[in-house]
Design a protein around this motif. Structure first.
Motif, mmCIF file in Angstrom:
data_model
loop_
_atom_site.group_PDB
_atom_site.id
_atom_site.type_symbol
_atom_site.label_atom_id
_atom_site.label_comp_id
_atom_site.label_asym_id
_atom_site.label_seq_id
_atom_site.Cartn_x
_atom_site.Cartn_y
_atom_site.Cartn_z
ATOM 1 N N UNK A 1 0.835 -1.205 0.000
ATOM 2 C CA UNK A 1 0.000 0.000 0.000
ATOM 3 C C UNK A 1 0.871 1.257 0.000
ATOM 4 N N UNK A 2 1.969 1.219 0.746
ATOM 5 C CA UNK A 2 2.924 2.330 0.706
ATOM 6 C C UNK A 2 3.519 2.476 -0.693
ATOM 7 N N UNK A 3 3.809 1.340 -1.327
ATOM 8 C CA UNK A 3 4.419 1.366 -2.651
ATOM 9 C C UNK A 3 3.498 1.994 -3.692
ATOM 10 N N UNK A 4 2.193 1.894 -3.496
ATOM 11 C CA UNK A 4 1.260 2.511 -4.440
ATOM 12 C C UNK A 4 1.546 3.994 -4.617
ATOM 13 N N UNK A 5 2.005 4.639 -3.545
ATOM 14 C CA UNK A 5 2.258 6.076 -3.582
ATOM 15 C C UNK A 5 3.743 6.418 -3.664
ATOM 16 N N UNK A 6 4.571 5.593 -3.034
ATOM 17 C CA UNK A 6 5.984 5.941 -2.899
ATOM 18 C C UNK A 6 6.924 5.169 -3.810
ATOM 19 N N UNK A 7 6.488 4.024 -4.308
ATOM 20 C CA UNK A 7 7.370 3.218 -5.166
ATOM 21 C C UNK A 7 6.524 2.404 -6.147
ATOM 22 N N UNK A 8 5.764 3.081 -7.026
ATOM 23 C CA UNK A 8 4.872 2.361 -7.943
ATOM 24 C C UNK A 8 5.612 1.379 -8.853
ATOM 25 N N UNK A 9 6.886 1.651 -9.130
ATOM 26 C CA UNK A 9 7.652 0.734 -9.985
ATOM 27 C C UNK A 9 7.800 -0.629 -9.317
ATOM 28 N N UNK A 10 7.983 -0.627 -7.985
ATOM 29 C CA UNK A 10 8.106 -1.894 -7.272
ATOM 30 C C UNK A 10 6.780 -2.645 -7.289
ATOM 31 N N UNK A 11 5.682 -1.943 -7.055
ATOM 32 C CA UNK A 11 4.373 -2.598 -7.099
ATOM 33 C C UNK A 11 4.104 -3.160 -8.493
ATOM 34 N N UNK A 12 4.490 -2.433 -9.512
ATOM 35 C CA UNK A 12 4.330 -2.935 -10.887
ATOM 36 C C UNK A 12 5.155 -4.189 -11.106
#
Length: 311
Positions: free
Chosen positions: A97-108
């Motif tokens: 959920x943090x990655x959605x805003x702070x690290x979208x590349x990792x979530x992708x």
């Protein structure tokens, strides 16, 4: 009782379907008595118990993003009854959920691996919730108290929270990670007397047991000794791995510390279900290594013979 029927995407985990089968059975009995609907995630995989990240954080996140996505597809909160599963999956949910805003590349990257395997992507719109939080936060203590058919008055229960449930996640909306009271409040709601002792929020020793067995058993022995000294009739834990170290290995623990213990260790679901009037045999109270006879006698119930419960 809650105004609406509570429904959850149920993640039973591995241990409750194997070594602690009584946890699986007692959770089902408890949910039925409280009219909670559990939609079991039969395609879910092991959370990894914190070991996946030793090889790769990406591995842990991807495996558990898939587990969460299965619950998201049902538009239901993911319910665990294992503190370790809650700690691992809940922390992954926070991280992604943090990655959605702070690290979208990792979530992708995580979702890319999922889609390559034909799995649903992680959306980040769900919730991961332990059975304890569901009982305290969703069902409510007053509603549970109203369902009590067999008061546990006189039974002195020592909570063993362990470490994963309280301190793996950054946000703990239902309790204080260092001074918890949710289990003790639940004990009071079903008529039992909570017992406080130093080790109730510490590690049971299970994570050490594969490579530092003596130290792991010494840790478990210290906790059990402290609970006994405080007057406990039983330990109650929300984690099957803690249960394995504190109950299944208690005879080995006794040899390491050179002292007899004999303290029964109950799963949280077993204790609450007993208060709701459910037959002890249905709850698998004959499957424990340390006999639960003293607990049943204190409640005016007949002890069970080993092996009377069908698997």
């Amino acid at each position: 009782m809650p105004a609406e029927t509570l429904r959850y995407a149920y993640f039973p985990g591995c241990v409750a379907q194997g070594a602690c089968r009584e946890l699986y059975q007692s959770t089902a009995a408890l949910a039925e008595a409280l009219q909670i609907e559990l939609v079991e995630l039969k395609k879910a995989s092991c959370c990894g118990s914190g070991t996946f990240k030793e090889d790769s954080q990406l591995l842990e996140d991807t495996v558990n993003a898939r587990n969460i996505a299965l619950a998201e597809q049902l538009q239901l909160p993911l319910l665990t009854h294992c503190s370790t599963c809650q700690g691992v999956i809940g922390r992954v949910d926070e991280r992604l959920k943090d990655a959605q805003y702070n690290d979208p590349a990792y979530l992708n990257q995580v979702n890319g691996l999922l889609t390559q395997q034909g799995c649903l992507p992680y959306q980040g719109n769900g919730e991961v919730k332990h059975l304890l939080w569901a009982l305290v936060g969703d069902y409510g203590l007053e509603a549970i108290q109203a369902k009590v058919k067999r008061s546990l008055s006189g039974l002195k229960c020592a909570a063993f929270y362990g470490c994963y449930l309280l301190r793996t996640q950054r946000h703990l909306p239902y309790d204080d990670p260092y001074h918890p009271e949710s289990m003790e409040n639940l004990f009071r709601a079903v008529g039992a007397t909570p017992i406080y002792y130093r080790g109730r929020t510490q590690c049971c020793g299970w994570p050490l047991s594969s490579y530092a067995t003596t130290q792991a058993f010494q840790m478990a022995g210290t906790h059990i000794q402290e609970a006994l000294a405080a007057g406990a009739d039983c330990l109650v834990t929300p984690c099957p791995l803690c249960h394995l170290n504190l109950d299944s290995r208690q005879p080995e623990v006794e040899k390491v510390i050179g002292q007899s213990l004999g303290l029964p260790v109950l799963h949280l679901s077993q204790l609450v279900a007993l208060a709701l009037g459910i037959d002890p045999q249905r709850l698998g109270l004959d499957r424990h290594i340390v006999s639960t006879a003293s607990v049943l006698r204190k409640l005016g119930l007949s002890p069970l013979s080993k092996g009377t419960l069908e698997s």
